[in-house]
Scaffold this motif. Structure first.
Motif, PDB file in Angstrom:
ATOM      1  N   ASP A  51       0.867  -1.274  -0.092  1.00 23.79           N
ATOM      2  CA  ASP A  51      -0.187   0.211   0.111  1.00 23.79           C
ATOM      3  C   ASP A  51       0.920   1.319   0.080  1.00 23.79           C
ATOM      4  OD1 ASP A  51      -1.677   2.280   0.787  1.00 23.79           O
ATOM      5  OD2 ASP A  51      -3.041   0.737   1.866  1.00 23.79           O
ATOM      6  N   ALA A  52       0.978   1.973  -1.195  1.00 27.57           N
ATOM      7  CA  ALA A  52       1.810   2.943  -1.327  1.00 27.57           C
ATOM      8  C   ALA A  52       1.314   4.023  -0.391  1.00 27.57           C
ATOM      9  CB  ALA A  52       1.623   3.902  -2.803  1.00 27.57           C
ATOM     10  N   MET A  53       0.055   4.490  -0.217  1.00 28.30           N
ATOM     11  CA  MET A  53      -0.490   5.518   0.773  1.00 28.30           C
ATOM     12  C   MET A  53      -0.007   5.196   2.210  1.00 28.30           C
ATOM     13  SD  MET A  53      -1.896   7.642  -1.387  1.00 28.30           S
ATOM     14  CE  MET A  53      -2.262   7.597  -3.127  1.00 28.30           C
ATOM     15  N   LEU A  54      -0.313   3.983   2.653  1.00 28.90           N
ATOM     16  CA  LEU A  54       0.002   3.723   4.017  1.00 28.90           C
ATOM     17  C   LEU A  54       1.605   3.656   4.182  1.00 28.90           C
ATOM     18  CD1 LEU A  54      -0.470   2.482   6.839  1.00 28.90           C
ATOM     19  CD2 LEU A  54       0.045   0.313   5.760  1.00 28.90           C
ATOM     20  N   ARG A  55       2.431   3.475   3.186  1.00 27.84           N
ATOM     21  CA  ARG A  55       3.849   3.534   3.037  1.00 27.84           C
ATOM     22  C   ARG A  55       4.384   5.160   3.451  1.00 27.84           C
ATOM     23  NH1 ARG A  55       5.956   3.421  -2.752  1.00 27.84           N
ATOM     24  NH2 ARG A  55       4.969   5.345  -2.573  1.00 27.84           N
ATOM     25  N   ASP A  56       3.535   5.909   2.768  1.00 29.27           N
ATOM     26  CA  ASP A  56       3.849   7.279   2.474  1.00 29.27           C
ATOM     27  C   ASP A  56       3.349   8.041   4.091  1.00 29.27           C
ATOM     28  OD1 ASP A  56       5.232   7.037   0.100  1.00 29.27           O
ATOM     29  OD2 ASP A  56       3.544   7.890  -1.222  1.00 29.27           O
ATOM     30  N   PHE A  57       2.389   7.656   4.448  1.00 29.98           N
ATOM     31  CA  PHE A  57       2.158   8.129   5.763  1.00 29.98           C
ATOM     32  C   PHE A  57       3.228   7.876   6.667  1.00 29.98           C
ATOM     33  CE2 PHE A  57       0.424   7.407   9.872  1.00 29.98           C
ATOM     34  CZ  PHE A  57       0.073   8.622  10.451  1.00 29.98           C
ATOM     35  N   LEU A  58       3.469   6.509   6.881  1.00 31.56           N
ATOM     36  CA  LEU A  58       4.404   6.129   7.889  1.00 31.56           C
ATOM     37  C   LEU A  58       5.747   6.733   7.667  1.00 31.56           C
ATOM     38  CD1 LEU A  58       3.470   2.079   7.901  1.00 31.56           C
ATOM     39  CD2 LEU A  58       3.076   3.910   9.613  1.00 31.56           C
ATOM     40  N   MET A  59       6.151   7.122   6.473  1.00 28.76           N
ATOM     41  CA  MET A  59       7.544   7.466   6.100  1.00 28.76           C
ATOM     42  C   MET A  59       7.520   9.161   6.122  1.00 28.76           C
ATOM     43  SD  MET A  59       9.128   5.038   3.329  1.00 28.76           S
ATOM     44  CE  MET A  59      10.495   5.868   3.236  1.00 28.76           C
ATOM     45  N   TRP A  60       6.086   9.719   6.158  1.00 27.85           N
ATOM     46  CA  TRP A  60       6.163  11.183   5.875  1.00 27.85           C
ATOM     47  C   TRP A  60       7.015  12.183   6.684  1.00 27.85           C
ATOM     48  CZ3 TRP A  60       4.337  12.960   1.869  1.00 27.85           C
ATOM     49  CH2 TRP A  60       4.459  14.626   1.692  1.00 27.85           C
ATOM     50  N   PRO A  61       7.499  11.683   7.957  1.00 26.42           N
ATOM     51  CA  PRO A  61       8.250  12.588   8.788  1.00 26.42           C
ATOM     52  C   PRO A  61       9.810  12.865   7.721  1.00 26.42           C
ATOM     53  CG  PRO A  61       7.448  11.451  10.210  1.00 26.42           C
ATOM     54  CD  PRO A  61       7.038  10.902   8.661  1.00 26.42           C
ATOM     55  N   LEU A  62      10.222  11.816   6.859  1.00 28.67           N
ATOM     56  CA  LEU A  62      11.115  12.002   6.039  1.00 28.67           C
ATOM     57  C   LEU A  62      10.949  13.009   4.888  1.00 28.67           C
ATOM     58  CD1 LEU A  62      12.319   8.400   5.889  1.00 28.67           C
ATOM     59  CD2 LEU A  62      13.628  10.107   7.218  1.00 28.67           C
ATOM     60  N   PHE A  63       9.588  13.446   4.422  1.00 26.38           N
ATOM     61  CA  PHE A  63       9.078  14.203   3.404  1.00 26.38           C
ATOM     62  C   PHE A  63       9.084  15.492   3.627  1.00 26.38           C
ATOM     63  CE2 PHE A  63       8.070   9.610   1.933  1.00 26.38           C
ATOM     64  CZ  PHE A  63       9.097   9.523   1.226  1.00 26.38           C
ATOM     65  N   ARG A  64       8.731  15.741   4.987  1.00 20.11           N
ATOM     66  CA  ARG A  64       8.024  16.794   5.384  1.00 20.11           C
ATOM     67  C   ARG A  64       8.841  18.083   4.886  1.00 20.11           C
ATOM     68  NH1 ARG A  64       7.397  16.145  11.088  1.00 20.11           N
ATOM     69  NH2 ARG A  64       5.656  14.916  10.540  1.00 20.11           N
ATOM     70  N   GLU A  65      10.241  18.154   5.321  1.00 22.79           N
ATOM     71  CA  GLU A  65      10.960  19.210   4.946  1.00 22.79           C
ATOM     72  C   GLU A  65      10.908  19.723   3.590  1.00 22.79           C
ATOM     73  OE1 GLU A  65      15.541  21.342   5.955  1.00 22.79           O
ATOM     74  OE2 GLU A  65      14.879  19.271   6.614  1.00 22.79           O
TER      75      GLU A  65
END
Length: 239
Positions: free
Chosen positions: A189-203
């Motif tokens: 699930d790409a959406m679940l992946r990106d939610f769990l990893m979002w702190p890495l993309f926030r900046e």
């Protein structure tokens, strides 16, 4: 922390958990990211032995908190009929009031549009500029068509284009690149992946938490289906 250091830490944790045998070793053609497919499944049901995984990472506490929440809501991985789940599944979903489901669905779609805009995918952002109609149903959802020719453009946008948005802000050799497959195969699930990893993309995106609405739907067992180009059906577990 470098990606190489995190990879070694993952390998050490896997070995300490009893997966240091030859059977667990990646093949010669396996990339570093591919070698971590199934990594999080090793630590079911509680994930406690993942403690320290992200020590030294600026957003490590947030990444760990999201993983802890994931393990808590998915719970036991033993199937009622015997055997174990290959992926994380929420079997005993808490009941979700309809008004909350509507809010989470709207937040998810708005978040996707914001991410597309932030990473410069103007085509996807424009496709989502006018939100599709949202309909809620109960019960088991039907399957999406497997033939791409039978899939409507909105489905392709959500499943294909939106699943690649974070790749645009994932530097080669980064922690995010290393861990992407391990996170994706938590539930395919790409959406679940990106939610769990979002702190890495926030900046990189300057967006706080655009996929939390999707995660809350997932936690409550809600699944989406798209069979019309202007509508998304959300299936709530039967009461």
């Amino acid at each position: 922390m470098t990606a190489e250091t995190l990879l070694q830490r993952c390998q050490d944790l896997a070995a300490a958990h009893g997966c240091g045998s030859q059977e667990c070793a990646p093949g010669p053609e396996t990339s570093e990211a591919e070698s971590l497919i199934g990594f999080f499944q090793l630590f079911r049901p509680d994930g406690e032995k993942l403690e320290g995984l992200y020590d030294g990472v600026d957003v490590g506490d947030e990444l760990s908190e999201r993983l802890e929440f994931l393990f808590r809501v998915a719970g036991e991985n033993r199937r009622p009929q015997g055997g174990r789940d290959a992926y994380f599944i929420v079997r005993n979903s808490p009941k979700l009031p309809l008004e909350h489901a509507e809010l989470f669905a709207a937040q998810w779609l708005e978040g996707l549009r914001d991410v597309a805009t932030s990473v410069g995918d103007s085509a996807t952002a424009e496709r989502l500029r006018v939100p599709p109609k949202i309909r809620f149903l109960e019960g088991l959802p039907p399957k999406h068509p497997r033939d791409p020719d039978e899939q409507v453009p909105l489905l392709k946008c959500i499943q294909n284009d939106c699943s690649k948005l974070t790749q645009k802000v994932t530097p080669p050799g980064s922690l995010a690149e290393l861990m992407a497959k391990a996170y994706y195969f938590i539930a395919c699930d790409a959406m679940l992946r990106d939610f769990l990893m979002w702190p890495l993309f926030r900046e990189a995106t300057a967006i706080t938490d655009p996929l939390r609405g999707y995660f809350m739907l997932w936690v409550h067992g809600v699944k989406f289906r798209i069979f019309q180009d202007d509508q998304i059906d959300f299936y709530l577990p039967r009461s």
